[in-house]
Write an enzyme that holds these catalytic residues in place. Structure first.
Site, PDB file in Angstrom:
ATOM      1  N   ASP A   1       0.838  -1.200   0.000  1.00  0.00           N
ATOM      2  CA  ASP A   1       0.000   0.000   0.000  1.00  0.00           C
ATOM      3  C   ASP A   1       0.874   1.252   0.000  1.00  0.00           C
ATOM      4  O   ASP A   1       1.682   1.458   0.904  1.00  0.00           O
ATOM      5  CB  ASP A   1      -0.914  -0.005   1.226  1.00  0.00           C
ATOM      6  CG  ASP A   1      -2.096   0.943   1.076  1.00  0.00           C
ATOM      7  OD1 ASP A   1      -1.892   2.113   0.709  1.00  0.00           O
ATOM      8  OD2 ASP A   1      -3.237   0.506   1.319  1.00  0.00           O
TER       9      ASP A   1
ATOM     10  N   SER B   1      -7.199   4.231  -1.470  1.00  0.00           N
ATOM     11  CA  SER B   1      -7.049   2.780  -1.383  1.00  0.00           C
ATOM     12  C   SER B   1      -8.353   2.022  -1.581  1.00  0.00           C
ATOM     13  O   SER B   1      -8.323   0.799  -1.716  1.00  0.00           O
ATOM     14  CB  SER B   1      -6.441   2.397  -0.028  1.00  0.00           C
ATOM     15  OG  SER B   1      -5.125   2.858   0.074  1.00  0.00           O
TER      16      SER B   1
ATOM     17  N   ASP C   1       2.039   2.742   3.557  1.00  0.00           N
ATOM     18  CA  ASP C   1       1.198   3.907   3.312  1.00  0.00           C
ATOM     19  C   ASP C   1       1.093   4.795   4.550  1.00  0.00           C
ATOM     20  O   ASP C   1       1.234   6.024   4.469  1.00  0.00           O
ATOM     21  CB  ASP C   1      -0.194   3.422   2.884  1.00  0.00           C
ATOM     22  CG  ASP C   1      -1.212   4.530   2.777  1.00  0.00           C
ATOM     23  OD1 ASP C   1      -1.182   5.273   1.790  1.00  0.00           O
ATOM     24  OD2 ASP C   1      -2.069   4.639   3.692  1.00  0.00           O
TER      25      ASP C   1
END
Length: 530
Positions: free
Chosen positions: A65, A115, A338
């Site tokens: 991510d 996301s 992330d």
């Protein structure tokens, strides 16, 4: 020439053999023969790459991510440097895969993606609106009624794999109800509706707008997941009950979804720490591991006796899923790359990427390339950049040079975020004595924001195994699950699988492909994109 080639291969095979080999090789770099032999070795390795057209019995989709291309480069150098080398020559485990590509990450209503809409793309095969999961773009953010409409729901590659009789699982370092893993099983107009309390906070009725945790335990796809590993216990238990580590839950409906999951059938095992993960029985068909009340800790902060690493969870998941004769589909997310970027914590972001690299390495070692497709990619980029003119071997997390104001700047900087390094007058401050070894050091940002933003860059795709070559070039992100569907022959109409083995129509094209090309022409007022 053969001496140079041998030296090159010895260097790359030696990995962490120490500074002497690195120094000897650096001296060799002054000779053209070094680079020519290195290039020849690469060419010879590429020549050996063959297109694997087997059916993918197993598929593992890895998602870093926020793992932008600068994150990959910086993490690769960091890996090399902590191994005693200059760093630039290092490779992450998945960078050795034979096929690579780029994915375009924009969403239907967003130039820079989040996301949720990206999870819908790479797990469900369509592009959707920002902050929505598992639904078409007819559903806008927080539109409960549109989100409830089943005709707006899209099936994930996880669901299709279950319908084909395969075992399935999700592994993440975030909450298992977070935007990315939720793409595997949920249909919702809001990524924030992880528990019923979040739905109520947005002024909606959770009996109509079903929260993500409930969908994981009772939804058509969620209830059939054989492995669920990650964080987020609070979303599954009432707000007046403490979890296994003494933290209160968040649910308002009084339901204990963990108990409901355990009561759903035999062969189920719930665990909440490392010892429990290791002790999962061989006859377990369904395993639920919730290792934190919220997101799992950053690896830097993790207690390894309590919380498993991403690699440990991945290994255990493959153990459980591999017991199926029909094969499996596993989704693994390194989710806290992330989060570290959002906090301008570059050192932690690189460290989380290296943990991700270890998990991929484990999967690569545990599976057979002839029958297992492994895809590694990211959902979106971040604004961390890698710049300046640092000398070869400079600390990737250190100083790159000096600006026109005679003040130093770091090699890694962010376009936005909380890492403002200016005085009250807006002038840059001297960071010479800042502690860059502190994992919580906020790297400099240009635009002051409470949190750093995503980036709109393309993201990398790495693949090995059956039909991995289809993921080469620049593609839309939503193509990824269609390649997986094709490679593993899952889906309600898998004539696009049959064409790979000679099953074509008299027109020489699969029926579903003809359908996808012709139907858009029936619509007026819409331009086709080629």
């Amino acid at each position: 020439m053969f001496f140079g080639l041998a030296l090159t291969l010895a260097f790359y095979a030696g990995g962490g053999e120490g500074a002497s080999l690195a120094c000897e090789t650096r001296n060799q770099e002054n000779n053209a023969l070094f680079w020519e032999s290195q290039a020849l070795a690469t060419v010879m390795e590429r020549v050996k790459n063959k297109q694997n057209t087997n059916t993918a019995k197993n598929v593992i989709l890895f998602l870093g991510d926020g793992m932008s291309i600068p994150t990959l480069t910086a993490s690769r150098i960091h890996l090399g440097q902590i191994s005693g080398h200059s760093g630039e020559e290092a490779q992450l485990s998945f960078e050795k895969f034979p096929f690579t590509g780029l994915a375009k990450t924009y969403c239907v209503d967003g130039q820079v993606a989040d996301s949720a809409c990206t999870a819908t793309a790479f797990l469900c095969g369509i592009k959707a609106n920002v902050a929505t999961i598992g639904v078409t773009a007819d559903v806008n953010h927080r539109d409960c009624e549109a989100g409830r409409n089943a005709t707006n729901h899209v099936k994930s590659i996880v669901h299709l794999s279950q319908m084909a009789g395969k075992r399935t699982g999700i592994v993440t370092t975030t909450t298992v109800t977070h935007a990315t893993p939720a793409g595997a099983y949920a249909h919702t107009p809001s990524r924030d509706w992880q528990s019923d309390a979040n739905v109520v906070d947005d002024g909606e009725n959770p009996e109509h707008c079903v929260d993500i945790a409930s969908q994981l335990i009772h939804g058509d796809t969620g209830k059939n997941l054989n492995v669920i590993f990650g964080g987020g216990r609070k979303n599954f238990i009432p707000n007046n009950i403490r979890d296994d580590e003494g933290m209160f839950g968040s649910r308002l409906d009084g339901r204990d979804l963990i108990s409901e999951w355990k009561a759903a059938g035999a062969g189920r095992e719930y665990v909440y720490n490392v010892s429990g993960l290791k002790a999962i029985r061989d006859d377990t068909h369904f395993a639920l591991g919730l290792f934190h009340s919220d997101h799992m800790d950053f690896n830097f902060d993790r207690n390894p006796t309590q919380q498993p690493s991403l690699a440990e969870m991945t290994r255990r998941a493959i153990d459980i899923l591999s017991r199926s004769e029909s094969g499996f589909f596993l989704f693994v997310e390194g989710g806290r790359i992330d989060h570290a970027h959002h906090l301008n914590l570059a050192r932690k972001a690189l460290d989380e990427t290296l943990e991700f690299h270890k998990a991929v390495e484990i999967a690569d070692e545990m599976t057979d390339e002839r029958e297992t497709l492994i895809v590694v990619t990211s959902d979106h980029a971040h604004t961390m950049s890698f710049g300046g003119y640092p000398e070869r071997g400079s600390d990737i997390l250190g100083i790159a040079g000096y600006g026109s104001d005679n003040l130093p700047y770091t090699t890694l900087t962010y376009a936005s975020g909380a890492g403002k390094k200016t005085d009250p007058h807006g002038n840059r401050i001297d960071i010479t004595r800042h502690n860059f070894s502190d994992p919580n050091y906020e790297y400099p940002s240009y635009i002051p924001l409470s949190a750093e933003t995503h980036g709109g860059d393309d993201v990398a795709i790495f693949a090995r195994g059956p039909w991995a070559h289809l993921l080469s070039g620049v593609i839309e992100q939503n193509v990824i699950p269609h390649v997986i569907k094709f490679a593993s022959c899952v889906g309600e109409d898998n004539d696009t699988c049959a064409v790979a083995f000679g099953g074509v129509t008299h027109l020489g094209a699969p029926l579903s492909l003809i359908f996808l090309l012709v139907v858009p022409l029936l619509y007026t007022g819409c331009q086709m994109f080629w």
